[in-house]
Design a protein around this motif. Sequence first.
Motif, mmCIF file in Angstrom:
data_model
loop_
_atom_site.group_PDB
_atom_site.id
_atom_site.type_symbol
_atom_site.label_atom_id
_atom_site.label_comp_id
_atom_site.label_asym_id
_atom_site.label_seq_id
_atom_site.Cartn_x
_atom_site.Cartn_y
_atom_site.Cartn_z
ATOM 1 N N ALA A 204 0.873 -1.087 0.123
ATOM 2 C CA ALA A 204 -0.001 0.302 0.183
ATOM 3 C C ALA A 204 0.607 1.256 0.088
ATOM 4 C CB ALA A 204 -0.704 -0.396 1.302
ATOM 5 N N LEU A 216 -6.020 6.857 2.959
ATOM 6 C CA LEU A 216 -5.516 5.658 2.814
ATOM 7 C C LEU A 216 -5.573 5.254 4.771
ATOM 8 C CD1 LEU A 216 -5.123 2.599 2.540
ATOM 9 C CD2 LEU A 216 -3.363 2.049 2.779
ATOM 10 N N TYR A 250 -8.807 0.969 0.971
ATOM 11 C CA TYR A 250 -8.078 1.203 0.027
ATOM 12 C C TYR A 250 -8.364 1.746 -0.697
ATOM 13 C CZ TYR A 250 -5.629 -1.641 3.059
ATOM 14 O OH TYR A 250 -4.430 -2.740 4.112
#
Length: 318
Positions: A204, A216, A250
Amino acid sequence: MSHDDGLCSIGELAERAGVTVKAVRFYSDNGLLPEASRSAGGHRRYGTDALGRLRLLRSLRALGLPVREVRRVLDEEDTATDGAGSVLENAVAGQLRELGSQLTALRWREAGMRLVLECPPGERADRLRLIGAVAAPPSTAPLARFWRAWLPPRMPARATAAFLDAAVPQPPDEPDPAQVLAFARLNAFVTRPCTGSERPQPEAHRNAGARGSAVLYAGLAQAYELAGTPLRRGCDPCPGEELDSFVDAYASAYGSRDTPAFRRQLAGQLATDPRIDRYWELVADVITTPGGPPEPTPGSAHDWLFAALHEQTAAPAG
């Protein structure tokens, strides 16, 4: 005894106030207790208001106020401004904070001593080493440094601070030995020498970038909070608003839509991401009340949400 002019000697004043002559002399020399006059022999003489002022001085000092604070309180009493009493309130509040810190430090030291005393002799050297590396009360600065090095570079300061608030546990004011041990192990975990391969970044961090990472982690914080409720109830991982919030964090960071295909891709990515399970296990030990159920952490919430996602995406389409 008092003289005809209503003044009294330093000894008489000290006796009436229940303090020593040395204390009266100290207050006078520091300008806290003005003298009315001096006798022909040079002895100090005090007026009728000196007894009340001396008793106030004694009370303020009994509270532990330093001389500089006592002086400020007396100055406020003398001037009788509109804010009369605020200096005293602030001084006492400051003393209470300091005493609270001292009591917390003593409780940590006591719990640390019990930890060493109650452990098997063969473990004492290791436990002494662990708790000896932690101040009392302990600092969370090493934990914050650990996470700052792990988070994406150039992530906005506000987002970083919000994450640290959730990821760095505050040491309890009244710890038991198990919590002291857990925090000491946590400190050792984040300060041990390690190579870059031992602290890999999740996918990520590369996919979202600095700005996307802020989105996020803000979304994850909300999802983790939602997951705390079923975790406390002991519920098994399952789809619901908690999982939807988790996936949306996400999707928003990547600029994608929440679709079945995205969920399958995310599940695969999270399955291969590095984990810091030991950190979260120790955090749970630090923040959980002795004898109580484990408190959710961002780590346990993430595991619960990932398990729900894995179960959902692994199920055959109906």
